[in-house]
Design an enzyme around this catalytic site. Structure first.
Site, mmCIF file in Angstrom:
data_model
loop_
_atom_site.group_PDB
_atom_site.id
_atom_site.type_symbol
_atom_site.label_atom_id
_atom_site.label_comp_id
_atom_site.label_asym_id
_atom_site.label_seq_id
_atom_site.Cartn_x
_atom_site.Cartn_y
_atom_site.Cartn_z
ATOM 1 N N LEU A 1 0.851 -1.183 0.000
ATOM 2 C CA LEU A 1 0.000 0.000 0.000
ATOM 3 C C LEU A 1 0.891 1.239 0.000
ATOM 4 C CD1 LEU A 1 -2.633 -0.988 2.752
ATOM 5 C CD2 LEU A 1 -2.901 -1.160 0.261
ATOM 6 N N ASP A 2 0.392 2.322 -0.578
ATOM 7 C CA ASP A 2 1.130 3.577 -0.516
ATOM 8 C C ASP A 2 1.328 3.996 0.934
ATOM 9 O OD1 ASP A 2 1.111 3.696 -3.280
ATOM 10 O OD2 ASP A 2 -0.718 4.910 -3.356
ATOM 11 N N ARG A 3 2.347 4.783 1.157
ATOM 12 C CA ARG A 3 2.681 5.234 2.520
ATOM 13 C C ARG A 3 1.466 5.771 3.276
ATOM 14 N NH1 ARG A 3 5.679 9.927 1.355
ATOM 15 N NH2 ARG A 3 3.609 10.924 1.353
ATOM 16 N N THR B 1 -1.767 5.392 2.498
ATOM 17 C CA THR B 1 -2.977 4.571 2.408
ATOM 18 C C THR B 1 -3.013 3.615 3.590
ATOM 19 O OG1 THR B 1 -2.958 4.682 -0.013
ATOM 20 C CG2 THR B 1 -4.264 2.934 0.987
#
Length: 361
Positions: A145-147, A149
């Site tokens: 997951l993105d940082r 998210t």
């Protein structure tokens, strides 16, 4: 298929028709190349401008100038948190002898979460019937997951299980839903599906490309890949109805094929709670498609999301990995996992409940 522009709304029929085993925590407080490798010697002689004109043109804009400094500060903040971060038992959604599924907080890197898993497993009490020596485990991230998210992350405990689950994610065999809060003009559609291209030049940023550009080369040697997402509106300014995620049936004739630049956002007056169903797994997919639709995610400064809203500064984007459904890599049973909603989503839903209470009185 319908081509852009996409002003025509449609409604898909959605249903759930398969048995699953569900593991979830209750909603808090609210709901219990083609390669471009010609050598210099064989390239045709042309100016740089002419050469670049042969490549596909992105349909989404470049990064806003303001985003660079903000993103740098957010990255520094996440790095500083990594030394003291640790998972707790309340972050665990599910665990068995093959994998552990956790609810990743916002503003934390995936690798930071992974490095904290041994400590978590050493401190567990009744999560499993038998203890496993963490030194013997082969821990892997099955998804990333993105940082900023939050939500569901799958950490496997062996190379074999990791290989199976990574392949399932790569082959789009894992069904996913995300929740986000977007700021913009309330859309005229309740549900919409779109297909586009996705790519970036060497050292560039991710952009939306036309669907007809899929397969074409980009500067640096990468190529445009396909990207498809379905969105549904759950509420606008606190008015609407929360729905459970469902299995989508998409009529290909209703899918909007992206060929033109997206909506230019006007006055950003509405707060829109949205659920996204990504059918592909491209980097920043939901964030890019939200921007394309003119409803960028709140706090997502990289893709034109507001960093300030109604007097409050947002230090991260509001996107949450809500559910995962896949076949268990060992048992073969279909399992579903759900993360509790983050506080920003529950607040949006509480607005909805307050509106219902006012109406009932």
């Amino acid at each position: 298929m319908t081509k852009m522009p996409f002003a025509s709304p449609y409604r898909s029929h959605i249903f759930r028709s398969f048995p699953v085993l569900s593991f979830f925590l209750p909603y808090s407080n609210t709901f219990n190349k083609i390669p471009h490798s010609h050598s210099k010697s064989c390239r045709p002689i042309m100016s740089e401008e002419t050469h670049l004109s042969d490549y596909p043109k992105p349909l989404s804009p470049p990064l806003p100038a303001i985003s660079k400094e903000i993103e740098l500060n957010r990255a520094l903040s996440a790095t500083s948190k990594s030394t003291s971060f640790y998972l707790t038992l309340k972050d665990v959604i599910f665990e068995d002898e093959w994998m552990v599924i956790v609810n990743k907080p916002q503003g934390i890197y995936c690798d930071t979460v992974l490095s904290s898993v041994p400590q978590l497993l050493n401190s567990k009490t009744d999560l499993t019937d038998s203890k496993t020596e963490t030194n013997s485990l082969e821990l892997h991230l099955a998804n990333r997951l993105d940082r900023d998210t939050s939500g569901l992350m799958v950490i496997t405990k062996s190379h074999k299980v990791a290989a199976k689950l990574v392949k399932a994610f790569t082959d789009h065999k894992v069904k996913k839903t995300y929740i986000s809060i977007c700021i913009g003009v309330a859309p005229i559609w309740d549900r919409i599906s779109l297909k586009s291209g996705h790519g970036r030049s060497k050292f560039g940023v991710w952009r939306v490309y036309a669907a007809s550009d899929v397969g074409r080369s980009l500067p640096g040697g990468s190529s445009v890949r396909d990207m498809a997402t379905t969105f549904e509106v759950l509420s606008v300014n606190g008015q609407g109805k929360f729905k459970e995620p469902t299995k989508l049936t998409i009529n290909e004739e209703d899918v909007l094929i992206v060929e033109e630049p997206g909506i230019v956002a006007g006055e950003k007056n509405d707060e829109i709670l949205v659920r996204a169903y990504p059918q592909s797994g491209r980097t920043h997919q939901i964030r890019l498609h939200s921007q394309y639709l003119g409803i960028s995610i709140r706090g997502d400064v990289k893709y034109e999301g507001v960093s300030e809203w109604k007097g409050k500064v947002y230090n991260a984007h509001e996107l949450h990995a809500e559910t995962l459904t896949f076949d268990h890599p060992i048992t073969g049973l279909t399992v579903e996992f759900r993360a509790p909603l983050p506080s920003w989503a529950t607040r949006a839903l509480q607005k909805e409940l307050r509106q219902e209470e006012i109406v009932s009185h």
